[in-house]
Every structure is written in structure tokens, then in C-alpha cells.
Motif scaffolding. Structure first.
Motif, mmCIF file in Angstrom:
data_model
loop_
_atom_site.group_PDB
_atom_site.id
_atom_site.type_symbol
_atom_site.label_atom_id
_atom_site.label_comp_id
_atom_site.label_asym_id
_atom_site.label_seq_id
_atom_site.Cartn_x
_atom_site.Cartn_y
_atom_site.Cartn_z
ATOM 1 N N UNK A 1 11.861 8.296 14.723
ATOM 2 C CA UNK A 1 12.652 8.906 13.645
ATOM 3 C C UNK A 1 12.492 8.108 12.349
ATOM 4 N N UNK A 2 12.698 6.798 12.426
ATOM 5 C CA UNK A 2 12.718 5.978 11.217
ATOM 6 C C UNK A 2 11.339 5.973 10.550
ATOM 7 N N UNK B 1 9.906 4.853 0.793
ATOM 8 C CA UNK B 1 10.806 5.128 1.913
ATOM 9 C C UNK B 1 10.354 4.466 3.205
ATOM 10 N N UNK B 2 9.026 4.238 3.340
ATOM 11 C CA UNK B 2 8.503 3.637 4.558
ATOM 12 C C UNK B 2 7.925 2.245 4.322
ATOM 13 N N UNK C 1 5.292 6.043 -1.352
ATOM 14 C CA UNK C 1 6.118 6.202 -0.157
ATOM 15 C C UNK C 1 6.959 4.953 0.098
ATOM 16 N N UNK D 1 9.148 8.286 11.036
ATOM 17 C CA UNK D 1 8.726 9.698 10.925
ATOM 18 C C UNK D 1 7.349 9.918 11.536
ATOM 19 N N UNK E 1 13.566 11.702 8.992
ATOM 20 C CA UNK E 1 14.650 10.840 8.524
ATOM 21 C C UNK E 1 15.156 11.339 7.175
ATOM 22 N N UNK E 2 14.850 10.649 6.093
ATOM 23 C CA UNK E 2 15.402 10.991 4.777
ATOM 24 C C UNK E 2 14.560 12.063 4.085
ATOM 25 N N UNK F 1 0.825 -1.198 0.000
ATOM 26 C CA UNK F 1 0.000 0.000 0.000
ATOM 27 C C UNK F 1 0.868 1.261 0.000
ATOM 28 N N UNK F 2 1.929 1.264 0.826
ATOM 29 C CA UNK F 2 2.781 2.448 0.900
ATOM 30 C C UNK F 2 3.523 2.682 -0.409
ATOM 31 N N UNK G 1 3.827 4.400 9.469
ATOM 32 C CA UNK G 1 4.804 5.428 9.123
ATOM 33 C C UNK G 1 4.101 6.747 8.793
ATOM 34 N N UNK G 2 4.658 7.845 9.273
ATOM 35 C CA UNK G 2 4.095 9.202 9.111
ATOM 36 C C UNK G 2 2.749 9.372 9.797
#
Lengths: 333, 333
Positions: B269-270, A93-94, A91, B272, A279-280, A85-86, B247-248
Motif C-alpha cells: 500500500x505505502x 510522495x515515494x 514523485x 503503491x 495510498x495518497x 531520483x524520485x 515505489x510504483x
């Protein structure tokens, strides 16, 4: 190929296999940077085993995208599964199944070659030197704060920390025109922050919370900041940030470190503070900032060593007076 | 007057002085509610000494604002200095020199009379019973979340906790139409959440983090929620929230408790994550919700006792099966 591996200890090898991954691009590394995350991994953070390194500039040798071949590139370090889904929402990144270059399930950049998906790579403008381009990844991490938090020109902003990433964040914040205070422990690093107009305070080297609070009170800093950016890399950083931030203010958390932080959360609730993990960031924006010379990263290069001297480079990167240590892997052209 | 004091131990006295403060209103307390913060103060939270209690409905006996006299009121519990930058900006709730009814430097509501600035008082609509009106303060604290975080009807929301304030938050969230999951430890309290459509999970009584993580994984709850509201009152609540939130995503922190939380901040952090501390809210909105019957608080009243039985009431309020215990101080009219 040559590679700097971490398998419980750091080891430079010259017989590592070239990391070809199906459907991905193969990049010959030109130059790579040592980041605090690399140092933390060596201390046990993230449980990574393999070739370290995630800040790099390189040249594409093989790619499913033929027009990339021969290009000088930097790379997004997170590679998602592409189907969750991400990932479908853009996304990667996550993505919970992601690999991360030199950090999670993917060999990194302290080697002659690395592999990344072709769509992770961004071409570097010719005007940028290798030494500047290698800062794209950490600068993107610094710029990510602007994507997460609005920094008004009237904002009172504090940065806790004066290390490698802190210096990039300080320059990014200085660009916003905010009133900037930097709290660090190293006079010569704080001088770099002062050079861009930050008000700098050199903290005594203590982890005694009471002593730190007294010091902050005498300096009139308690509850004084709209935004506090915690990038000290120390477990005392967040408790200090919670003392500095005003009620309803924002703490940006950038430090990752091994282990637990003992924390009284009452201040978060009573002062209704918002803590934002960060993070990034986006490499394209970072390349723009570098190419437009909005930021000059060259003052942060402590030393350049050849990959053969990678162990020595790591030792240098851990010194308190060190900022960015670069590894030269192959010539640029 | 009669008052329930805490001076290291709870004591019911009948010779407490009537708390007249210059320029303020004097309120005869009709009914007051016992909150978890009161229980935490008795355990050492906030270092408060004096008359406890901050949830109340009362009648104005004296006031600099003559038209208030005789009115039935609830009250904003924070009283700012009136002159600092925050007070001038309308945020007396976070004034560093504030007093807080029954919590900080101001005697509270478990007494025949209390004193508050006239502008802290809000008249209660006649249609509301005393027992409903006394929920205005905790309901405002629950509604405050809607002022801080946008809850989309498509949001996946988890509430950790099934106690007094958790129940109000659950009803507020249920109104938003979000997909609501509640994780608690008390079957009969979770049944109240199920009654408003929440998906409920009863957690084994353990503080073993590994066991909790396994349980969450089996229930497919890891990283599954857009918003997690932590109101368990337990140091294990925030670590669990960080396992649940995507995440987020956003963690709303409502619990205050004495002592430190050991926490690995890497996930913040990781992934976010944003952590939002949340305390008091706007009484006017809460009175509207109660008057419009948007929320029915009566299922949460465990028991009503006379102020003479306040010590017994506290003992009852600490029982695991208890929700709101009310103290009847004086007759309504």
C-alpha cells in the motif's frame, strides 16, 4: 501551543513548541480530521512518535512565498528530500527519505500550528466550508484509485468496508456509473452507500474464513467482480477480495494495518489477479470535486469537537458507529 | 497402459485405462517434462489425484479433426467447459469448471496416452526436436509475463529464483535488453544466468527475514527494481520481492506452493506496488521462439529417463542441483 502527541500513549499538551522548519510555511490549523491511520498509529502502526494528524485545513501565517500568507489552505502531507531520483521525477510522495505529516518524522495537524513546504500547500476555494475542505486529503486518496485503475461504466465493482475512507471511495465509484456492491458490517453505514445506489450486503461479524466463503457462495459473489477495493482495515479483507475478484481481475488494496496477513497466494497466481496498492492522491483533483459539489461529504461527519477534547474525540472515532470525527482548532477567520 | 499416478503417493502402474474422452483427441506421448508443479502436487498442492504430468510432446492417434492424425503436437493444458461466459470470451484457461492436464480432474502426460480436446493441440515444426518441443508449455508460461507487463529496454528487472522456470524467464528477460539481476541459491544454476548477461547474486540459505534484508541493503538492492519476478517457489520470495521493488513498481508472482504466506501488506500500500499473478501462456508464441532459436532450452535438460524409471526421475527432479528431468515415453517415429 496545544498539541495531541502520541509517545506510546496519547497526551494533550499545551506547551508544545511551534514547529518552524527552515524554508517552510507555518500554518495555523483551523480544523483537522481523525483518520483510521491515526487510530492504527495508536495501535502501533508505522512506529510514529510525535504530534498526530494529517487531514487539515488551515491559514498560512508565515511562508517564503509571500502571496500565500493569509490564505486558507490544505496540504500535501508527503515532503520529499528534493534531490533524489524520485523527487526529481516529481514523485516526492515515494521519496525514501520523505517525512509525512503526523505519520513519519514530522509533527502533524492536531495542534495550533504545523509546518509544511510552501509548495505542498493548495489554496481552498472560498465556496468550501472548513468542514468540507478537511476532506480534501482522504478524498484525494479515494480518487487516486481512478488514476491507477480504469473503472469502465460496465465494470462490476465491489468495495469491502464501510468506514470513513470506504464511504468516500463508494461515492467516487458511484460517480463512474459502475455496478457497485458494498460489503460491510454496519447497517447504518451501509445505508449511506445504498443512498447512492450501491447494492449492500451486511456481513456477519466473523473472522472464520470458511463461514465467510459459504456466505459469499450463497450470495453468488465468488469470482463475480472485475474490480474489488479492499478498505476494510481487517486482515480478513484481502483473502475475501481474492474470493470475490474474477480471473484476471484487479484488487485495489487500501487498508494499512499493523501486523501480518496470513494469505494463500495460489489464487493470485492461478486466477492471474492483479493487486494494486494505493495510498495518497492529488489534492487539486479532490478540491475540484468538492468545489463542484460532485461529492457531498457532509453526511460523513459524525461529530465536531474542540481540540481540548481530542482524547474524547479519539475515543469516539474508534466506536463502530463512528465515521469522521473533526477537531476544531481555531476559528476560521 | 503405463502411467505414473499420484494417489497420496507416487505409483508407476502398467494397467491404467487408456483415457479416451468423448469428442477429444487421443495423443500417444513421446516425451514429457517434470515441472515444479508436479513436485508441489506430491507435497499436497492442488489436491490432485490421478496421472501426473502436463509438459509433453506426442503424436495424435485419434481425433475428431482427421487432419491432425499422425501429427506431432504439444497441447494447451486447460480445457474449459465451452459454454460459460469466460469460455465464450476465449478465456477457457480461467473457466471455473475447467479441467487441467495432470493438475485438475484430468489425467496427465506421464503415461503412454493422454486425451485433450482437438482444438487444444498445436502441431510442432519438424525442425524442433522432441526434447525442445517439450519446453513449449513452460516457455509459454515464461513468455506470458510479456503479455502482462511491459518490459522496457531501460527497465531494471530482478528475478528471484534460479530453477527450471526461472531459467526460461531469465532468457526471455535477457532478450528484452533490460538490466537483469538474478538472486538464487545455487551457484551452478546462476552460472547459466550469467551466461546470458545477468548480474547474479547467490543468497545464503536462510529464511531469516532480517538477515536477508541486511544482505539486500549491503548489496544496494532495496527498492532498486522496476520489475521483480518471484519464481523462487519459497514463501520467503514475495516478502523479498516487496523489499526489492521500487515505489510504483511491479512484482510478477509466478510461484505456486502449498500453504500460506505470512506477509506484511503495508509495503504494498505505502509503496503503491502492483502485484501481478501469472500462470500459463500462449503455446503458439513459445513454439515460434523455439523454432526461431530465439531461446536455446537444451542447457536446462539435466537428464532423460525412460518412463519405467519415473520414480527415480522424480527423486532426481527434487535434487537442488537439478533442472529439467525428461521422461522418454515412446520413440518419436
Amino acid at each position: 501551543m496545544r498539541a495531541l502527541r502520541f509517545d506510546g500513549s496519547l497526551k494533550l499538551v499545551d506547551d508544545a513548541p511551534i514547529p518552524r522548519r527552515e524554508g517552510e510555511a507555518l500554518v495555523e490549523v483551523i480544523c483537522a480530521g481523525i483518520c483510521n491511520t491515526d487510530l492504527e498509529i495508536v495501535r502501533g502502526y508505522a512506529g510514529f512518535r510525535g504530534v498526530l494528524g494529517h487531514e487539515f485545513v488551515g491559514r498560512v501565517i508565515e511562508s517564503p512565498d509571500a502571496k500565500q500568507i493569509g490564505c486558507r489552505v490544505v496540504g500535501e502531507i508527503n515532503a520529499g528530500c528534493g534531490v533524489c531520483r524520485l523527487c526529481r521525477a516529481g514523485d516526492a510522495r515515494h521519496c525514501p527519505a520523505r517525512t509525512v505529516l503526523g505519520i513519519k518524522d514530522r509533527d502533524g495537524a492536531f495542534a495550533d500550528f504545523l509546518s509544511l513546504p510552501a509548495h505542498n500547500l493548495l489554496e481552498v476555494p472560498d465556496t468550501l466550508s472548513d468542514e468540507e475542505a478537511v476532506f480534501a486529503e482522504p478524498l484525494a486518496a479515494a480518487l487516486n484509485i481512478l488514476d491507477q485503475v480504469e473503472i469502465a461504466p460496465t465494470a462490476r465493482v465491489a468495495v469491502i468496508g464501510d468506514g470513513k475512507l470506504a464511504q468516500l471511495i463508494i461515492r467516487v465509484m458511484a460517480q463512474s456509473g459502475c455496478a457497485l456492491t458494498v460489503i460491510g458490517k454496519h447497517a447504518e453505514k451501509l445505508a449511506l452507500a445504498e443512498a447512492v445506489g450501491a447494492h449492500c450486503l451486511c456481513l456477519q461479524n466473523t473472522s472464520d474464513e470458511r463461514a465467510i466463503e459459504d456466505w459469499l457462495r450463497r450470495a453468488n459473489l465468488l469470482l463475480a467482480f472485475d474490480v474489488v477495493i479492499e478498505i476494510s482495515g481487517s486482515p480478513t479483507g484481502l483473502p475475501m477480495a481474492l474470493q470475490l475478484v474474477r480471473p484476471r481481475g484487479i484488487v485495489v488494496l487500501k487498508s494499512t494495518h499493523h501486523g501480518q496477513t496470513g494469505l494463500s497466494l495460489t489464487a493470485v497466481v492461478v486466477n492471474e489477479v492483479t493487486i494494486v496498492g494505493s495510498r495518497c492522491g492529488r489534492l487539486a483533483t479532490a478540491l475540484d470535486w468538492l468545489a463542484n459539489q460532485t461529492i457531498d461529504v457532509r453526511p460523513f461527519i459524525t461529530e465536531k469537537l474542540a481540540i481540548e477534547d481530542a482524547i474524547e474525540a479519539f475515543a469516539k472515532a474508534t466506536r463502530p458507529d463512528s465515521l469522521k470525527v473533526l477537531l476544531r482548532v481555531s476559528p476560521s477567520s
